[in-house]
Design an enzyme around this catalytic site. Structure first.
Site, PDB file in Angstrom:
ATOM      1  N   ASP A  17       0.862  -1.180   0.000  1.00 21.58           N
ATOM      2  CA  ASP A  17       0.000   0.000   0.000  1.00 21.58           C
ATOM      3  C   ASP A  17       0.902   1.236   0.000  1.00 21.58           C
ATOM      4  OD1 ASP A  17      -2.311   1.603   0.271  1.00 21.58           O
ATOM      5  OD2 ASP A  17      -2.012   1.686   2.432  1.00 21.58           O
ATOM      6  N   LYS A  18       0.336   2.391  -0.310  1.00 14.17           N
ATOM      7  CA  LYS A  18       1.149   3.604  -0.315  1.00 14.17           C
ATOM      8  C   LYS A  18       0.912   4.443   0.934  1.00 14.17           C
ATOM      9  CE  LYS A  18       0.080   7.412  -2.378  1.00 14.17           C
ATOM     10  NZ  LYS A  18       0.306   8.373  -1.258  1.00 14.17           N
ATOM     11  N   PHE A  34     -19.375   9.399   3.383  1.00 18.11           N
ATOM     12  CA  PHE A  34     -18.525   8.973   2.271  1.00 18.11           C
ATOM     13  C   PHE A  34     -18.721   7.487   2.010  1.00 18.11           C
ATOM     14  CE2 PHE A  34     -14.694   6.849   0.907  1.00 18.11           C
ATOM     15  CZ  PHE A  34     -14.326   7.563  -0.206  1.00 18.11           C
ATOM     16  N   ARG A  73      -2.055  14.856  -2.213  1.00 18.43           N
ATOM     17  CA  ARG A  73      -3.368  14.212  -2.275  1.00 18.43           C
ATOM     18  C   ARG A  73      -4.410  15.299  -2.486  1.00 18.43           C
ATOM     19  NH1 ARG A  73      -3.527   9.348   0.637  1.00 18.43           N
ATOM     20  NH2 ARG A  73      -5.408   9.904   1.775  1.00 18.43           N
ATOM     21  N   ARG A 101      -5.873   3.817  -8.044  1.00 19.14           N
ATOM     22  CA  ARG A 101      -7.330   3.829  -7.936  1.00 19.14           C
ATOM     23  C   ARG A 101      -7.897   2.414  -7.781  1.00 19.14           C
ATOM     24  NH1 ARG A 101      -9.022   8.851  -6.580  1.00 19.14           N
ATOM     25  NH2 ARG A 101      -8.722  10.409  -8.175  1.00 19.14           N
TER      26      ARG A 101
END
Length: 1269
Positions: free
Chosen positions: A527-528, A687, A747, A951
C-alpha cells in the site's frame, strides 16, 4: 449582486446574538468513518461497499449509472469521453462464474475467474443485510418479554476451546489432524500385538505420548488463560435498570432488552442502542481501541425523541426496536424504533458496541440489542486463517519419499525372511532366530513357538520392520521446528533495529508457522498511504476560484501583516500550520467580489463538512505561537477525526480563521475570524467508495440552506454546473492545479457547494426520511437520496495535502530490488500522485519506459495490453496446456530484478533498452480481472521491473496478489496499514501489518507487524535469510540423523537372517531422537549464523540464495541420503570387522553402535556450524556427555540384558579407537566434497564468508596496534 449588498446575504456570517430560527431535526447522525481524500479507498470503512447488485443511482443533474457490486464507481468513463451522453446508462457487470473466487471482506461481488481456481487462504463474511430474515424485536426495559418470545443468547462470553470434560477428546482429535501422528499411533498399536512386539509395549508408546503431552500441556495452558480472561470479563459489573432503580449486575447476567447505564471511562458490556446521555443533545464520545484498534474518539448520538425521557436517575423509555439479525459488520447497523407512537430510524451512529470505552461523557443510558456471543465484537473474534510455510510443504514431499524408502526396506526384510524360511524350512528347529522350540532351563523348555506359517511370518516380518524402522519418519521434527521458530521469533521481536521509537511499537511475530518464508520472497505488494508514507497530512496548497495558493507559506512568527492577523486569534492548534499570506489577506478584506465569496464558502466547507470532534483545553498552548501577554486568553484546541485527512483539513480551516470549536447532534459552531457562527446540521451523507464524496446540509442563521460537498475529482467534476463561461474557466484552471498538485505527490480533493430551494429541501427531506427508516437496502436508498442534492454544484476550489514519505523508504526499496524482489505498489490514489510518490521513493526512475493502461472498456483494455506487448516484445506464457503453474527461473538477471517467465526482449531496432514500468488504474482492472484478459496482464506485468496500480479497490488488491500466486510458484508478501489492506494481507503468502495511523485492523490480520516500512529491509535480508538457512538445514539434518540410525539397524537385520531383532535396547532407540541428539539441533537452528547482519545488509544479492533454494532442495535431499547410506555402512561394519574375532556379546556391540551414531551425527553437525558460541559448544559436546551418562545409568540396571556392558567396553583401548575410526572414515567423503566445493565452486555465501574472515584478520592487527599506541 449590487455593490452595497452585504456579503452575508449570500453566505451568512454569524450575527452578534444567537439565532432564533427554528431548528430542523438532525436527520442522519451517522458519523463518517472515512476521509474524503484523494485516496478514496484508503479508509477504515471499506465495508461501506455493501450495496446490492446493480444499484441505479438516479440524478437530476448527471447521467444515471448502473454500478456493479464489486467494482469501484466507474463514473468518469463516459463523462470524460462523451460529455453529451447525459441520458446514457453505463453498466458494468461482474461475471458470475461457478469457479472458486477470491474471498470478499467487504461484502462485494468477488473477482471470479472462470479458468483457474483461487486460493482459499482466507474466508470472509456473508452479506450482512438479511433482507429475507424476520426482524429482531427488542422490547425496551422488558427483558422477560424480549427473551421469552425470541430466546436470545445471554451476555456470557466464552473464548476458550475446551472444558474439563472435552479437553482430552477434543485436543487429541485436533492433534491427530497431523498425518504423522496417526502414523506413529498405528506403529504403537502394532507393537502391542504379541507377534509384532519388537519393542517393549510401554517403550513403543513413549515417543508419541511425549509429543502429545507436550502439545496438550501447551494447549491446556493457553486455554486456561482464556478461561481466566473469560471469568474476569463475565464477572465485571454494570448498572442495570431493575425495579425502577439502577442496580449493579454482573455482565454475564445482563439480558437483551435491559437498560444499562455506563459512566465515563467504563467499558460497554454489550451492544446497546443509546437512549440518552449526559449531553442535552444526546451526544457521546467513545473509543473503539479494543474493537478496531483506532485511538481516535468517535461520536455516537441518542435520538432526540428518547433523550428527553432519560435523565441521570430516570429512564421512562418504553418501546420496540426492530433491528437486523446479528452480524459481523461493525460499521453498519440497520434498525427502527417505535416510541410514543412515533417510528424513526436507527443507524450505526446510534449504537455503542461491546468492548468500547466511554470518553469525555459523564454517562450514557442504552438498551441492549445484542448480547454475549451475538455482539459484533465477539462475532469478529475469529482467528485469521493459518498459513503453512513453503518449506514445510517441500518437507512433506520428502517425507513421502522417505515413506516409500521405508516401504522398500521393509519389503526387502520381509521378502528376505520369506526366502530364508523357504530355504531352511527343514532346519527351523535347530537354526537360531527361527527355531520352533524353546531351549532353556525355564518352564517353557521344550515347548513350541507359535508358528504362523511362512506367508504369515513374512507378513508379520513386514509389520515388525515398520515398527523397528519407524523413526525414518521423524516425529521429533515437528516439535523441533516449533521450538526453533519460537526462538527465531524471540530474536526478531527483540531486534532493536526494528523498534519504532515514534509509535513505541516493537516488531510483532503473530504467526510462528512461516518464519522461513521470509527468506524466499519474490514479490512485495505494498500500500502507499501510511505504508510508504507517514499518513500524517499537512495542508500545503489550495486552488480557490481558479487561483493557486500555497506558494508563499508563512508561520505566525513572521513579521508580516498576515502573521499579525494570525497572532491575534484566540485558538491555538496542537501544531503550527503554515498559511499563504495572500490568501489570509484576501479572506480579511471587506469585499463582496466572487473570489472573496468563494474563498469564504471554501473554508466553511472545510470546517463544516466532516465528522471531526473538537477537544478544548483552556490556558496554555501546545506551541510557542502565543505571546506571554495574551497566553491566558488563548484556548488550546485539538481535533479528533476519523482520518488524518479530515484533521488536516479542519486544522487548515482553523489556521485561516474558520475554527470549528463545538459539535452537537444538531448543530456545529464556528469561529469565523472572531465572530461566532452557529450552523444547524440538517443531514449528513457519509462517504462511500461508490460516490467517493461527502456532503452535509446546513442551515444558516438567516434560514439559507446550503449543501457543502467535498470529494475526489473523478466524482466531483461530473456533478458540477456548467452554466457560464466563468465557471468553465474556473473549472479548467482548477483541473490544471489538480494536475500540478498530483505531480508533486499531493493528495487532492475538490470542494463545491450549492444553495437549496425550499422545494428541493422538502423533496430531499421526504426521500431521506423514507430511506433512513428502511430496514432493507438502506445504504443504496440513501445513496439515491444524496444524488438529489449532489448535483449542479458550484465549484469552489481544490486542496492539496502532503503525505510525507517515511524515513528510509527509498533506501529500503532499492535494497529489496537489488535482492531480486519485485516491489508492486497498489494504491487508491490518483495516477499522478502515485507516480510522483513512486519517483520520490526511487520505485520509479526517470529512465524507465512507462506503460500506462487506462482503459474505459474491455476492448480498449485488450488493445492497450496487446499494443504494449507487441511494442516491447513480451512473449505470452503458455499456461493453458496442462493447467500448471509457471516455474520461475531462480537466476537473477544482471539488473538485480527477479527473472521469470514471460521474458522481455528489448527491441533493438527501436532502441528501447530501458527497464519497463507498468502503471494501470482500477477502472482498467475491473475489465481485465473480470474478463479473459488476466493472462495478458500477467505477461506484461511480470515483464516489468515495477508495477504501479492506481485507484484500486481493496478486493482488486487481493485479485492482483492472487494473480501472481495462482500463476507462479513465487512467494508473495503484502504490506499495508489500513482496513482496506486486510484482504491483500490475508491473500499473500506472508502478510505484514504497519502499526500506523489507521488503526490496527491490518495488524490484527497480519502474520508479522512492525512500525515502519524500512524495517522490511532487515526483516527479509537478515532475519528472513537466516531463518530460511537455519530451517532448511534443520530439516535436512533431521532426515539424515534419523535415516543413518534406521539404516544401521537395517544392515544389522540383514546379518541376522532378516529376523527384525535389535542389538540396541528399547530405551536407546527411544532416547536417540528425544534426548541424545535433539538439543544441538534446536540450538543450531536458533543461533547459527552464516553471515553477519552487516554483510547481509551491505550485499542484498545474498538474499537470492533463498530464491535459488540453496538451503533446501531435492538435489540436496538426495545427496544427503547418499551420504547417509555411506555413513551407516561405515558405522555398522567398522565395529563388526574390528570385533569379528572377539568374544563380546551382541549387547556390547549395540552399546558401541549407540554411542558411535550419537558422536557421528553430532560431529557431522559440528562440521556445518558457521558460528560457534559458548552455548553451541555446550549443546554439541554436552549431548555426547549426556548420552554416556544415560548409557551408564541404563547399563547399571541388572534387569536389562545389557547390564554392565558400557563398563567392560570403555575399559578397552579398542573401543575408543573404533569410535575414532568410525568418525574419520564416515566423514571423509563429506569433508572432501565440502573442501572441493568451497575451493572450485564456491557459492555467494561462501565467498562472502571468506571476505568477512579476511576483513577480520585485517582489522585485528589494527585494533592491537591502536591498543598498544
Amino acid at each position: 449582486m449590487s455593490p452595497d449588498q452585504p456579503l452575508l446575504s449570500q453566505t451568512p456570517l454569524p450575527p452578534p446574538s444567537s439565532s432564533s430560527s427554528s431548528q430542523i431535526r438532525f436527520r442522519n447522525r451517522s458519523t463518517s468513518f472515512s476521509s474524503l481524500d484523494d485516496e478514496f479507498t484508503n479508509n477504515n470503512n471499506n465495508n461501506n461497499n455493501n450495496i446490492t447488485n446493480d444499484v441505479v443511482l438516479p440524478s437530476e443533474c448527471s447521467s444515471t449509472r448502473l454500478v456493479s457490486f464489486a467494482a469501484m464507481e466507474l463514473q468518469q468513463l463516459h463523462d470524460t469521453n462523451n460529455n453529451n451522453s447525459n441520458n446514457n446508462t453505463t453498466s458494468f457487470q461482474i461475471s458470475s462464474s461457478s469457479s472458486s473466487t477470491i474471498p470478499n471482506p467487504n461484502n462485494t461481488t468477488p473477482f471470479d475467474k472462470p479458468y483457474h481456481a483461487r486460493h482459499k487462504s482466507v474466508q470472509f463474511d456473508d452479506p450482512i443485510l438479511h433482507e429475507h430474515s424476520s426482524p429482531r424485536l427488542i422490547y425496551i426495559n422488558d427483558p422477560n418479554t424480549t427473551n421469552d418470545k425470541y430466546d436470545f443468547t445471554g451476555n456470557e462470553i466464552r473464548t476458550s476451546k475446551y472444558t474439563v470434560l472435552t479437553f482430552l477428546p477434543k485436543n487429541l482429535f485436533i492433534q491427530f489432524h497431523r498425518v504423522a501422528y496417526l502414523y506413529f499411533l498405528a506403529i504403537a498399536a502394532l507393537n502391542q500385538l504379541p507377534p509384532l512386539a519388537v519393542f517393549g509395549r510401554t517403550v513403543s508408546l513413549f515417543p508419541l505420548l511425549f509429543v502429545l503431552c507436550v502439545t496438550a500441556i501447551k494447549d491446556g495452558y493457553e486455554d486456561w488463560r482464556r478461561h481466566r480472561s473469560d471469568r474476569n470479563e463475565n464477572n465485571r459489573e454494570s448498572l442495570v435498570l431493575q425495579f425502577g432503580d439502577f442496580r449493579s449486575k454482573k455482565w454475564k447476567n445482563i439480558e437483551v432488552g435491559e437498560v444499562v447505564k455506563i459512566f465515563a471511562d467504563e467499558t460497554i458490556p454489550a451492544d446497546m442502542v443509546l437512549l440518552g446521555t449526559s449531553d442535552q443533545s444526546g451526544l457521546a464520545y467513545i473509543q473503539t481501541m479494543n474493537l478496531d484498534g483506532e485511538s481516535n474518539l468517535k461520536t455516537r448520538y441518542a435520538k432526540q425523541e428518547t433523550t428527553s425521557a432519560v435523565s441521570s436517575e430516570v429512564c421512562n423509555v418504553c418501546g420496540v426496536i426492530r433491528c437486523e439479525p446479528p452480524n459481523r459488520n461493525i460499521y453498519e447497523f440497520t434498525a427502527n424504533m417505535e416510541f410514543n407512537g412515533i417510528k424513526f430510524s436507527l443507524s450505526q451512529s446510534n449504537i455503542v458496541l461491546r468492548g468500547c470505552q466511554l470518553k469525555n461523557t459523564d454517562w450514557i443510558i442504552g438498551v441492549v440489542v445484542y448480547a454475549g456471543q451475538e455482539t459484533k465484537a465477539m462475532m469478529n473474534s475469529a482467528i485469521s486463517p493459518s498459513k503453512r510455510s513453503r518449506l514445510e510443504t517441500y518437507m512433506n514431499r520428502e517425507t513421502l519419499w522417505l515413506s516409500i524408502f521405508l516401504f522398500i526396506i521393509c519389503l526387502v526384510v520381509s521378502t528376505g525372511m520369506c526366502l530364508w524360511l523357504i530355504r531352511h524350512k527343514d532346519q527351523i528347529d535347530t537354526l537360531p532366530y527361527y527355531r520352533k522350540r524353546y531351549f532353556n532351563d525355564g518352564p517353557d523348555n521344550g515347548k513350541r513357538y507359535k508358528f504362523y506359517g511362512i506367508p504369515m511370518e513374512a507378513f508379520f516380518s513386514f509389520l515388525s520392520s515398520v515398527i523397528v524402522f519407524q523413526i525414518m519418519i521423524p516425529i521429533s521434527l515437528y516439535i523441533t521446528m516449533e521450538l526453533v521458530r519460537l526462538g527465531q521469533s524471540y530474536f526478531m521481536i527483540e531486534d532493536g533495529d526494528m523498534y519504532d521509537a515514534c509509535s513505541g511499537s516493537r516488531f510483532q511475530c503473530r504467526s510462528l508457522n512461516i518464519n522461513e518464508d521470509l527468506g524466499q520472497i519474490r514479490y512485495i505488494f505494498s500500500d502507499k498511504t501510511g505504508t510508504l508514507t507517514e499518513n500524517k497530512m499537512e495542508f500545503r496548497r489550495a486552488s480557490v476560484h481558479g487561483k493557486n495558493y500555497g506558494g508563499s507559506l508563512i508561520m505566525a512568527d513572521n513579521n508580516t501583516a498576515a502573521a499579525a492577523v494570525i497572532r491575534k486569534r484566540r485558538w491555538e492548534l496542537k501544531s503550527e500550520i503554515a498559511v499563504d499570506s495572500e490568501l489570509v489577506t484576501m479572506l480579511h478584506e471587506d469585499s463582496n467580489n466572487d473570489e472573496r465569496i468563494d474563498a469564504h464558502e471554501f473554508f466553511l466547507t472545510l470546517a463544516a463538512c466532516n465528522t471531526v470532534i473538537p477537544i478544548l483545553n483552556g490556558g496554555g498552548g501546545f506551541s510557542s505561537v502565543a505571546t506571554s501577554e495574551s497566553n491566558e486568553d488563548i484556548i488550546r484546541i485539538d481535533y479528533q477525526g476519523e482520518s488524518p485527512d479530515e484533521q488536516a483539513l479542519v486544522s487548515a480551516a482553523s489556521a485561516y480563521g474558520y475554527t470549528l470549536f463545538e459539535r452537537t447532534s444538531g448543530h456545529i459552531v464556528l469561529d469565523v475570524n472572531g465572530e461566532k457562527l452557529r450552523l444547524d446540521v440538517l443531514g449528513l451523507h457519509e462517504f462511500d467508495s461508490v460516490r467517493k464524496r461527502m456532503s452535509v446540509v446546513i442551515r444558516f442563521p438567516n434560514n439559507v440552506v446550503k449543501v457543502l460537498v467535498k470529494g475526489a475529482d473523478t466524482s466531483m467534476f461530473s456533478i458540477l454546473a456548467n452554466d457560464s463561461e466563468t465557471n468553465n474557466s474556473i473549472h479548467h484552471a482548477t483541473e490544471g492545479h489538480l494536475s500540478e498538485y498530483s505531480s508533486v505527490g499531493l493528495r487532492t480533493l475538490v470542494i463545491a457547494s450549492r444553495d437549496l430551494s425550499a422545494a428541493e429541501l422538502e423533496k430531499w427531506q421526504n426521500a431521506y426520511e423514507d430511506a433512513s427508516t428502511s430496514l432493507t437496502d438502506r445504504t443504496a436508498k440513501l445513496r439515491q437520496t444524496a444524488s438529489l442534492i449532489e448535483c449542479n454544484l458550484k465549484l469552489l476550489g481544490a486542496t492539496g495535502i502532503e503525505d510525507k514519505l517515511q524515513d528510509g523508504v527509498p533506501e529500503a526499496i532499492e535494497s529489496l530490488r537489488q535482492a531480486g524482489i519485485k516491489v508492486w505498489v497498489l494504491t487508491g490514489d490518483k495516477q499522478e500522485t502515485a507516480i510522483s510518490i513512486g519517483l520520490s521513493c526511487k520505485l520509479l526512475s526517470p529512465e524507465m519506459e512507462q506503460i500506462i493502461i487506462n482503459g474505459t472498456s474491455e476492448v480498449e483494455c485488450r488493445n492497450l495490453l496487446s499494443e504494449a506487448k507487441a511494442k516491447y516484445d513480451v512473449r505470452s506464457s503458455d499456461i493453458g496446456k496442462k493447467n500448471v503453474k509457471l516455474k520461475t527461473n531462480a537466476d537473477i538477471s544482471h539488473d538485480s530484478t527477479s527473472f521469470s517467465l514471460p521474458k522481455w526482449n528489448p527491441v533493438k531496432e527501436e532502441g528501447i533498452t530501458a527497464p519497463l514500468a507498468l502503471i494501470i488504474d482500477g477502472n482498467s482492472l475491473v475489465y481485465i480481472l473480470e474478463k479473459e484478459l488476466e493472462p495478458e496482464l500477467f505477461d506484461l506485468a511480470t515483464s516489468c521491473r515495477v508495477v504501479l496500480c492506481c485507484r484500486v479497490a481493496p478486493l482488486q488488491k487481493a485479485g492482483i496478489v492472487d494473480m501472481i500466486k495462482s500463476r507462479t510458484d513465487d512467494m508473495t508478501l503484502a504490506i499495508g496499514d489500513g482496513a482496506n489492506d486486510v484482504s491483500m494481507i490475508q491473500m499473500a503468502d506472508v502478510g505484514v501489518g504497519i502499526c500506523g495511523q489507521e488503526g490496527r485492523q491490518a495488524v490484527m490480520a497480519s502474520d508479522f507487524a512492525m512500525g515502519q516500512f524500512r524495517f522490511l529491509k532487515k526483516l527479509l535480508l537478515v532475519h528472513g535469510h537466516l531463518n530460511y538457512q537455519r530451517v532448511g538445514y534443520l530439516v535436512l539434518y533431521n532426515f539424515y540423523r534419523n535415516a543413518v540410525f534406521v539404516l544401521m539397524l537395517f544392515w544389522y537385520i540383514l546379518c541376522t537372517a532378516f529376523s527384525t531383532t535389535s542389538a540396541l535396547t528399547d530405551w536407546s532407540s527411544v532416547f536417540y531422537s528425544l534426548i541424545y541428539t535433539s538439543v544441538p539441533t534446536i540450538i543450531v537452528g536458533i543461533l547459527d549464523k552464516d553471515l553477519s547482519h552487516k554483510t547481509l545488509l551491505k550485499y542484498p544479492k545474498l538474499y537470492c540464495t533463498g530464491h535459488r533454494q540453496e538451503a533446501y532442495n531435492m538435489q540436496l535431499f538426495w545427496l544427503t541420503m547418499i551420504d547417509t547410506v555411506w555413513q551407516s555402512l561405515v558405522l555398522f561394519y567398522t565395529p563388526l570387522l574390528i570385533y569379528k574375532d572377539s568374544s563380546i556379546d551382541i549387547w556390547s556391540m549395540g552399546s558401541l553402535w549407540t554411542i558411535g551414531v550419537v558422536i557421528l551425527v553430532n560431529v557431522h553437525l559440528a562440521m556445518d556450524i558457521n558460528r560457534w558460541v559458548l552455548i553451541t559448544h555446550a549443546a554439541i559436546w554436552g549431548s555426547i556427555i549426556i548420552t554416556y551418562g544415560c548409557m551408564v545409568v541404563i547399563d547399571s540396571i541388572p534387569v536389562f540384558p545389557n547390564y554392565w556392558t558400557i563398563y567392560h567396553m570403555a575399559s578397552s583401548p579398542t573401543y575408543w579407537i573404533t569410535i575414532l575410526l568410525i568418525i574419520i572414515v564416515a566423514l571423509i567423503p563429506r569433508f572432501t566434497c565440502k573442501v572441493a566445493s568451497q575451493n572450485f565452486w564456491p557459492s555467494d555465501i561462501q565467498i562472502a564468508r571468506e571476505f568477512e574472515l579476511m576483513r577480520r584478520r585485517q582489522d585485528h592487527p589494527r585494533s592491537r596496534q591502536q591498543a598498544s599506541t
